[in-house]
Design a protein around this motif. Structure first.
Motif, PDB file in Angstrom:
ATOM      1  N   LEU A   1      -5.527  -2.540  -7.529  1.00 36.30           N
ATOM      2  CA  LEU A   1      -4.593  -3.335  -8.329  1.00 36.30           C
ATOM      3  C   LEU A   1      -4.122  -4.553  -7.555  1.00 36.30           C
ATOM      4  N   ASP A   2      -3.929  -5.617  -8.287  1.00 40.90           N
ATOM      5  CA  ASP A   2      -3.653  -6.914  -7.650  1.00 40.90           C
ATOM      6  C   ASP A   2      -2.700  -7.712  -8.547  1.00 40.90           C
ATOM      7  N   ILE A   3      -1.623  -8.216  -7.945  1.00 42.70           N
ATOM      8  CA  ILE A   3      -0.645  -8.986  -8.733  1.00 42.70           C
ATOM      9  C   ILE A   3      -1.270 -10.319  -9.163  1.00 42.70           C
ATOM     10  N   ASP A   4      -1.041 -10.685 -10.427  1.00 38.75           N
ATOM     11  CA  ASP A   4      -1.644 -11.918 -10.949  1.00 38.75           C
ATOM     12  C   ASP A   4      -0.846 -13.150 -10.502  1.00 38.75           C
ATOM     13  N   HIS A   5      -1.588 -14.185 -10.163  1.00 38.38           N
ATOM     14  CA  HIS A   5      -0.999 -15.489  -9.772  1.00 38.38           C
ATOM     15  C   HIS A   5       0.111 -15.325  -8.742  1.00 38.38           C
ATOM     16  N   PHE A   6      -0.125 -14.490  -7.762  1.00 36.82           N
ATOM     17  CA  PHE A   6       0.912 -14.214  -6.767  1.00 36.82           C
ATOM     18  C   PHE A   6       1.179 -15.427  -5.875  1.00 36.82           C
ATOM     19  N   LYS A   7       0.148 -16.230  -5.709  1.00 41.84           N
ATOM     20  CA  LYS A   7       0.299 -17.427  -4.869  1.00 41.84           C
ATOM     21  C   LYS A   7       1.392 -18.338  -5.440  1.00 41.84           C
ATOM     22  N   THR A   8       1.428 -18.418  -6.786  1.00 38.07           N
ATOM     23  CA  THR A   8       2.430 -19.258  -7.449  1.00 38.07           C
ATOM     24  C   THR A   8       3.844 -18.735  -7.153  1.00 38.07           C
ATOM     25  N   VAL A   9       4.001 -17.402  -7.126  1.00 34.45           N
ATOM     26  CA  VAL A   9       5.326 -16.813  -6.829  1.00 34.45           C
ATOM     27  C   VAL A   9       5.760 -17.253  -5.433  1.00 34.45           C
ATOM     28  N   ASN A  10       4.834 -17.120  -4.471  1.00 30.12           N
ATOM     29  CA  ASN A  10       5.138 -17.541  -3.096  1.00 30.12           C
ATOM     30  C   ASN A  10       5.465 -19.027  -3.029  1.00 30.12           C
ATOM     31  N   ASP A  11       4.610 -19.811  -3.693  1.00 28.51           N
ATOM     32  CA  ASP A  11       4.768 -21.273  -3.612  1.00 28.51           C
ATOM     33  C   ASP A  11       6.074 -21.720  -4.251  1.00 28.51           C
TER      34      ASP A  11
ATOM     35  N   GLY B   1       9.212 -18.916  -2.589  1.00 32.46           N
ATOM     36  CA  GLY B   1       9.230 -18.593  -1.158  1.00 32.46           C
ATOM     37  C   GLY B   1       8.607 -17.244  -0.832  1.00 32.46           C
ATOM     38  N   HIS B   2       8.194 -17.154   0.409  1.00 28.07           N
ATOM     39  CA  HIS B   2       7.489 -15.956   0.902  1.00 28.07           C
ATOM     40  C   HIS B   2       8.374 -14.709   0.854  1.00 28.07           C
ATOM     41  N   GLY B   3       9.702 -14.916   1.091  1.00 27.04           N
ATOM     42  CA  GLY B   3      10.634 -13.786   1.080  1.00 27.04           C
ATOM     43  C   GLY B   3      10.690 -13.131  -0.291  1.00 27.04           C
TER      44      GLY B   3
ATOM     45  N   GLY C   1       8.310 -13.336  -2.524  1.00 24.97           N
ATOM     46  CA  GLY C   1       6.988 -12.694  -2.693  1.00 24.97           C
ATOM     47  C   GLY C   1       6.974 -11.314  -2.050  1.00 24.97           C
ATOM     48  N   ASP C   2       7.549 -11.240  -0.852  1.00 26.70           N
ATOM     49  CA  ASP C   2       7.619  -9.936  -0.158  1.00 26.70           C
ATOM     50  C   ASP C   2       8.384  -8.922  -1.009  1.00 26.70           C
ATOM     51  N   GLY C   3       9.490  -9.393  -1.605  1.00 28.06           N
ATOM     52  CA  GLY C   3      10.307  -8.498  -2.442  1.00 28.06           C
ATOM     53  C   GLY C   3       9.521  -7.971  -3.632  1.00 28.06           C
TER      54      GLY C   3
ATOM     55  N   PHE D   1      -2.177   2.769  -1.190  1.00 24.72           N
ATOM     56  CA  PHE D   1      -2.476   2.119   0.091  1.00 24.72           C
ATOM     57  C   PHE D   1      -2.407   0.612  -0.097  1.00 24.72           C
ATOM     58  N   ARG D   2      -2.006  -0.089   0.971  1.00 21.56           N
ATOM     59  CA  ARG D   2      -2.093  -1.548   0.905  1.00 21.56           C
ATOM     60  C   ARG D   2      -3.470  -1.926   1.421  1.00 21.56           C
ATOM     61  N   TYR D   3      -4.275  -2.497   0.525  1.00 17.48           N
ATOM     62  CA  TYR D   3      -5.651  -2.829   0.876  1.00 17.48           C
ATOM     63  C   TYR D   3      -5.692  -4.130   1.672  1.00 17.48           C
ATOM     64  N   GLY D   4      -4.750  -5.003   1.397  1.00 19.82           N
ATOM     65  CA  GLY D   4      -4.669  -6.301   2.095  1.00 19.82           C
ATOM     66  C   GLY D   4      -3.962  -7.284   1.191  1.00 19.82           C
ATOM     67  N   GLY D   5      -3.128  -8.188   1.754  1.00 17.25           N
ATOM     68  CA  GLY D   5      -2.428  -9.192   0.948  1.00 17.25           C
ATOM     69  C   GLY D   5      -1.661  -8.551  -0.190  1.00 17.25           C
ATOM     70  N   GLU D   6      -1.935  -9.044  -1.415  1.00 11.91           N
ATOM     71  CA  GLU D   6      -1.218  -8.496  -2.577  1.00 11.91           C
ATOM     72  C   GLU D   6      -2.091  -7.516  -3.342  1.00 11.91           C
ATOM     73  N   GLU D   7      -3.093  -6.958  -2.648  1.00 14.52           N
ATOM     74  CA  GLU D   7      -4.023  -6.017  -3.280  1.00 14.52           C
ATOM     75  C   GLU D   7      -3.752  -4.591  -2.769  1.00 14.52           C
TER      76      GLU D   7
ATOM     77  N   ALA E   1     -11.473  -7.824 -14.454  1.00  8.81           N
ATOM     78  CA  ALA E   1     -10.153  -7.868 -15.109  1.00  8.81           C
ATOM     79  C   ALA E   1      -9.527  -9.252 -14.917  1.00  8.81           C
ATOM     80  N   LYS E   2      -9.707  -9.819 -13.730  1.00 12.03           N
ATOM     81  CA  LYS E   2      -9.169 -11.165 -13.460  1.00 12.03           C
ATOM     82  C   LYS E   2      -9.912 -12.182 -14.323  1.00 12.03           C
ATOM     83  N   GLU E   3     -11.227 -12.028 -14.358  1.00  8.28           N
ATOM     84  CA  GLU E   3     -12.056 -12.980 -15.136  1.00  8.28           C
ATOM     85  C   GLU E   3     -11.728 -12.945 -16.620  1.00  8.28           C
TER      86      GLU E   3
ATOM     87  N   GLY F   1      -9.018 -12.663 -17.983  1.00  6.88           N
ATOM     88  CA  GLY F   1      -7.726 -13.250 -18.332  1.00  6.88           C
ATOM     89  C   GLY F   1      -6.540 -12.606 -17.632  1.00  6.88           C
ATOM     90  N   ARG F   2      -6.778 -11.616 -16.720  1.00 10.79           N
ATOM     91  CA  ARG F   2      -5.708 -10.920 -15.961  1.00 10.79           C
ATOM     92  C   ARG F   2      -4.888 -10.006 -16.879  1.00 10.79           C
ATOM     93  N   ASP F   3      -3.940  -9.263 -16.259  1.00 20.06           N
ATOM     94  CA  ASP F   3      -3.102  -8.301 -17.000  1.00 20.06           C
ATOM     95  C   ASP F   3      -3.977  -7.333 -17.816  1.00 20.06           C
TER      96      ASP F   3
HETATM   97  N1  LIG Z   1       4.916 -12.899   0.245  1.00 19.85           N
HETATM   98  C1  LIG Z   1       3.757 -12.451   0.675  1.00 19.85           C
HETATM   99  N2  LIG Z   1       2.625 -13.014   0.239  1.00 19.85           N
HETATM  100  C2  LIG Z   1       1.445 -12.549   0.660  1.00 19.85           C
HETATM  101  C3  LIG Z   1       1.356 -11.470   1.539  1.00 19.85           C
HETATM  102  N3  LIG Z   1       0.041 -11.216   1.765  1.00 19.85           N
HETATM  103  C4  LIG Z   1      -0.656 -12.121   1.044  1.00 19.85           C
HETATM  104  N4  LIG Z   1       0.177 -12.933   0.359  1.00 19.85           N
HETATM  105  C5  LIG Z   1      -0.095 -14.047  -0.534  1.00 19.85           C
HETATM  106  O1  LIG Z   1      -0.774 -13.614  -1.690  1.00 19.85           O
HETATM  107  C6  LIG Z   1      -1.371 -14.770  -2.282  1.00 19.85           C
HETATM  108  C7  LIG Z   1      -2.702 -14.388  -2.850  1.00 19.85           C
HETATM  109  O2  LIG Z   1      -3.189 -15.479  -3.525  1.00 19.85           O
HETATM  110  P1  LIG Z   1      -4.570 -15.485  -4.288  1.00 19.85           P
HETATM  111  O3  LIG Z   1      -5.574 -14.684  -3.519  1.00 19.85           O
HETATM  112  O4  LIG Z   1      -4.912 -16.901  -4.593  1.00 19.85           O
HETATM  113  O5  LIG Z   1      -4.301 -14.661  -5.589  1.00 19.85           O
HETATM  114  P2  LIG Z   1      -3.306 -14.913  -6.793  1.00 19.85           P
HETATM  115  O6  LIG Z   1      -2.506 -16.168  -6.660  1.00 19.85           O
HETATM  116  O7  LIG Z   1      -2.532 -13.663  -7.004  1.00 19.85           O
HETATM  117  O8  LIG Z   1      -4.314 -15.112  -7.975  1.00 19.85           O
HETATM  118  P3  LIG Z   1      -5.094 -14.006  -8.763  1.00 19.85           P
HETATM  119  O9  LIG Z   1      -5.176 -12.776  -7.901  1.00 19.85           O
HETATM  120  O10 LIG Z   1      -6.422 -14.596  -9.032  1.00 19.85           O
HETATM  121  O11 LIG Z   1      -4.329 -13.747 -10.006  1.00 19.85           O
HETATM  122  C8  LIG Z   1      -1.472 -15.827  -1.184  1.00 19.85           C
HETATM  123  O12 LIG Z   1      -0.557 -16.854  -1.473  1.00 19.85           O
HETATM  124  C9  LIG Z   1      -1.034 -15.097   0.073  1.00 19.85           C
HETATM  125  O13 LIG Z   1      -0.332 -15.912   0.969  1.00 19.85           O
HETATM  126  C10 LIG Z   1       2.581 -10.879   1.999  1.00 19.85           C
HETATM  127  O14 LIG Z   1       2.617  -9.931   2.800  1.00 19.85           O
HETATM  128  N5  LIG Z   1       3.737 -11.400   1.551  1.00 19.85           N
END
Ligand SMILES: Nc1nc2c(ncn2[C@@H]2O[C@H](COP(=O)(O)OP(=O)(O)OP(=O)(O)O)[C@@H](O)[C@H]2O)c(=O)[nH]1
Length: 339
Positions: free
Chosen positions: A203-213, A216-218, A220-222, A242-248, A312-314, A316-318
């Motif tokens: 499982l992977d959060i959709d458009h998570f990069k936008t949340v961070n951008d 803020g990263h804090g 995103g962590d929440g 398990f945390r596979y890596g990043g937001e996956e 699932a991402k291709e 349209g996500r969700d």
């Molecule tokens: N806040 C936070 N962000 C993280 C962490 N690990 C990875 N990320 C962020 O997760 C984001 C993943 O972005 P993408 O791989 O482009 O995926 P996405 O924006 O969710 O897009 P889709 O998965 O295609 O919907 C990046 O901005 C990473 O910096 C973490 O521990 N904390």
């Protein structure tokens, strides 16, 4: 063989004990038989055979816990028995045993074993020439035990801490990818043995990069922490995240397939959709689900779940996408549910 000695601490202690017993006790056993002291010779031989048997058992089965327990008991009671038959020289044998117990069994069990051995030794008054000698023995044996206890306790705590650092993701508190690899291998072996179905959900959060951008990263962590807590709330205790890596993340679901699995996934998707939020609104999640096929290598299983997630991402996500159960290396897809 050397690799096993390097990686298995208890096995190395058992081997040292076995080798030392052979080198240290054999000459005495022979000498006692030669001197006609058959009882002492028989005790030495019995100790040697048991320690050797325990060492062989540990090497063959890998079960160092059980053999460690037996060896710790035999070593201590052997020293007491030697003192009973040949007098005060048995006292000297007890000291290495008092230290070794802490490397063979848990500190609390070793403490009880040591106290019993010291008391059993003191109960044999004829072993000691004077009262002063007996109390000196008691004091020095207790000091040796207490020092070994402190050392063993510290080593145990450090080992636990290291294990935690190596397997737990510090942000979310769930197991990391390294721990996941081991659990998936265990799950696959269990499935082969018992026929229990196992599903793997990526499982992977959709458009998570936008949340961070945007926030803020804090923040995103929440969201990552909230995701973990929600998934854990809406799955069984026997399910593992398990945390596979990043937001996956990877969710391992034992004992569920078919309609049951579809229901679990729909429920999870619905709960996350309604409860997972970021400051801009709801956060959605995409899921790739793969049921373990009979005899399938773990890497192939992960790859099928990953490909389903990609679909699932291709799409349209969700979405929840189920990978087709197949043994060939090219992962197929069974169905996609927009939920
Ligand atoms: N806040 C936070 N962000 C993280 C962490 N690990 C990875 N990320 C962020 O997760 C984001 C993943 O972005 P993408 O791989 O482009 O995926 P996405 O924006 O969710 O897009 P889709 O998965 O295609 O919907 C990046 O901005 C990473 O910096 C973490 O521990 N904390």
């Amino acid at each position: 063989m050397l690799k096993r000695l390097k990686t298995d601490f208890r096995l190395s202690i058992i081997t040292i004990l076995g080798t030392s017993a052979f080198l240290g006790i054999t000459p005495f056993a022979i000498m006692r038989f030669v001197q006609g002291n058959l009882v002492a010779g028989a005790i030495d031989t019995a100790i040697l055979v048991t320690i050797f048997g325990g060492m062989a058992y540990a090497w063959i089965t890998g079960d160092t816990r059980r053999s460690g327990m037996v060896l710790a008991f035999i070593a201590c009671s052997g020293a007491v028995a030697v003192a009973a038959t040949v007098g005060e020289v048995g006292l000297f044998w007890l000291y290495p045993c008092l230290v070794t117990t802490f490397f063979l069994v848990k500190p609390r069990i070793a403490t009880v074993l040591n106290l019993c051995s010291i008391a059993a030794m003191m109960a044999q008054r004829e072993v000691f020439q004077t009262q002063v000698q007996m109390w000196t023995f008691a004091a020095t044996a207790l000091v040796v035990s207490a020092t070994a206890f402190a050392f063993a306790q510290r080593t145990d705590n450090q080992r636990e801490r290291l294990e935690q650092l190596a397997t737990i993701d510090p942000l979310t508190g769930v197991k990391n990818r390294r721990a996941m690899d081991e659990e998936l291998i265990l799950a696959a072996a269990h499935a082969t043995r018992t026929g229990l179905p196992y599903a793997l959900v990526m499982l992977d959060i959709d458009h998570f990069k936008t949340v961070n951008d945007e926030y803020g990263h804090g923040v995103g962590d929440g969201v990552l922490v909230d995701l973990v807590s929600l998934v854990q709330q809406h799955t069984r205790q026997s399910d593992q995240l398990f945390r596979y890596g990043g937001e996956e993340f990877v969710l391992l679901l034992p004992g569920v397939d078919g309609a049951g699995l579809t229901a679990v996934m729909n429920n999870l998707q619905h709960s996350l959709r309604t409860k997972l939020k970021h400051p801009g609104g709801a956060a959605t999640v995409s899921f790739g689900v793969a049921l373990l096929s009979a005899g399938e290598p773990v890497e192939n299983w992960i790859e099928r779940a990953d490909t389903a997630l990609y679909r699932a991402k291709e799409a349209g996500r969700d979405q929840v996408v189920f990978a087709e159960a197949k043994s060939s290396s090219s992962p197929g897809l069974l169905m996609a549910s927009p939920g």
